[in-house]
Enzyme design. Structure first.
Site, PDB file in Angstrom:
ATOM      1  N   LYS A 103       0.463   4.380   7.084  1.00 18.84           N
ATOM      2  CA  LYS A 103       0.192   5.480   6.103  1.00 18.84           C
ATOM      3  C   LYS A 103       1.124   7.063   6.182  1.00 18.84           C
ATOM      4  O   LYS A 103       2.175   6.825   6.699  1.00 18.84           O
ATOM      5  CB  LYS A 103      -1.125   5.727   5.910  1.00 18.84           C
ATOM      6  CG  LYS A 103      -2.283   4.109   5.845  1.00 18.84           C
ATOM      7  CD  LYS A 103      -2.333   3.224   4.931  1.00 18.84           C
ATOM      8  CE  LYS A 103      -2.608   2.593   5.282  1.00 18.84           C
ATOM      9  NZ  LYS A 103      -2.538   1.544   3.757  1.00 18.84           N
TER      10      LYS A 103
ATOM     11  N   SER B 293       0.679  -1.170   0.097  1.00 14.83           N
ATOM     12  CA  SER B 293      -0.206   0.238  -0.199  1.00 14.83           C
ATOM     13  C   SER B 293       0.817   1.095   0.153  1.00 14.83           C
ATOM     14  O   SER B 293       0.463   2.814  -0.760  1.00 14.83           O
ATOM     15  CB  SER B 293      -0.855  -0.098   0.918  1.00 14.83           C
ATOM     16  OG  SER B 293      -0.084  -0.266   2.585  1.00 14.83           O
TER      17      SER B 293
END
Length: 280
Positions: free
Chosen positions: A121, A44
């Site tokens: 993230k 990701s």
């Protein structure tokens, strides 16, 4: 003589036990207060972080909360100890001790607001801001961030990491051993932070509703925009949603070690060019 030998053996065993206990205590304190190891399990955050990158998260950057306590998740042997199980009494007020706020563009490890699992993230949205994706471009308070084409990101189409995850490709489907290609851009955030983002295809997450970030929360997104479960999807729908300030664990600054194989022991799969690479 035999008695002395037995006493010596017993004393040696107790000293060994004490040494192990002290070592575990020191390691626990070090992991709680200073640095936490983190292994990248998914794609990701490509191409900033690759599957198999190993790094240490600096816990001192944002201060301490319940999320600073260590967790241990080993499903193979039935161990699932969450930070809240140890320090849950500190949870709930969304504050931190010696706290400082993250800056836009920081790559952050945090506890998932619902599951408690560690996620990594990039911080793209701050408290009180409105965010939206329009045609794959991030909008902050109604203004599009700058996106500059930067060629392509290429990798071998094959199972990756211990979970044997297959990459998604803009030129897919691609068979094993083929070249998997993604479009690459440099995204420039309002504070001047530049970082790489990838694009695979046109999909629903390229056009979203407007998100209003609550006070005391942050909006997180993966750099591999079309292959990231992040704040664009609420927790009730299986995403991350808005991340509370107290859920931050720390900032990731540098890759320490990297392996492209299913095990770090497979030295022939080590990515020596990524050792000690700075995370931008």
């Amino acid at each position: 003589m035999a008695r002395d030998k037995k006493t010596s053996s017993g004393g040696g065993f107790l000293e060994t036990v004490k040494t192990v206990v002290y070592a575990l205590l020191i390691a626990g304190i070090f992991r709680t207060l200073f640095f936490q190891p983190f292994w990248i399990p998914s794609g990701s955050m490509k191409d900033t972080l690759l599957i198999g990158d190993f790094l240490f998260v600096n816990k001192m950057t944002y201060g301490y909360s319940y999320a600073s306590c260590p967790s241990l998740y080993l499903p193979a042997i039935g161990i699932d100890i969450d930070a809240a199980d140890i320090c849950g009494f500190l949870d709930g007020d969304n504050t931190r001790i010696f706290g400082s706020e993250p800056e836009r563009g920081d790559v952050v490890v945090f506890r998932h607001p619902l599951t408690g699992r560690d996620f990594i993230k990039r911080v793209v949205g701050l408290p009180g801001e409105s965010l939206q994706m329009v045609d794959g471009v991030l909008q902050i308070d109604g203004t599009a961030v700058e996106m500059t084409p930067d060629g392509t990101f290429e990798e071998i189409a094959q199972p990756q990491g211990p979970q044997r995850l297959r990459p998604r490709c803009a030129n897919g489907p691609v068979g094993d051993g083929g070249t998997c290609v993604k479009e690459k851009f440099v995204e420039t955030l309002p504070n001047g932070v530049e970082h790489s983002v990838l694009n695979i295809s046109r999909q629903g997450s390229d056009n979203t509703p407007v998100y209003e970030v609550p006070e005391g929360h942050y909006f997180m997104m993966g750099d591999n925009r079309d292959n990231s479960s992040d704040s664009r999807v609420p927790t009730v729908a299986g995403g991350v949603g808005y991340v509370p300030y107290e859920n931050l664990v720390g900032r990731a600054r540098r890759v320490v070690f990297s392996s492209a194989g299913s095990s770090m022991l497979f030295f022939w799969t080590w990515r020596a060019d990524r050792f000690f690479e700075r995370i931008e």
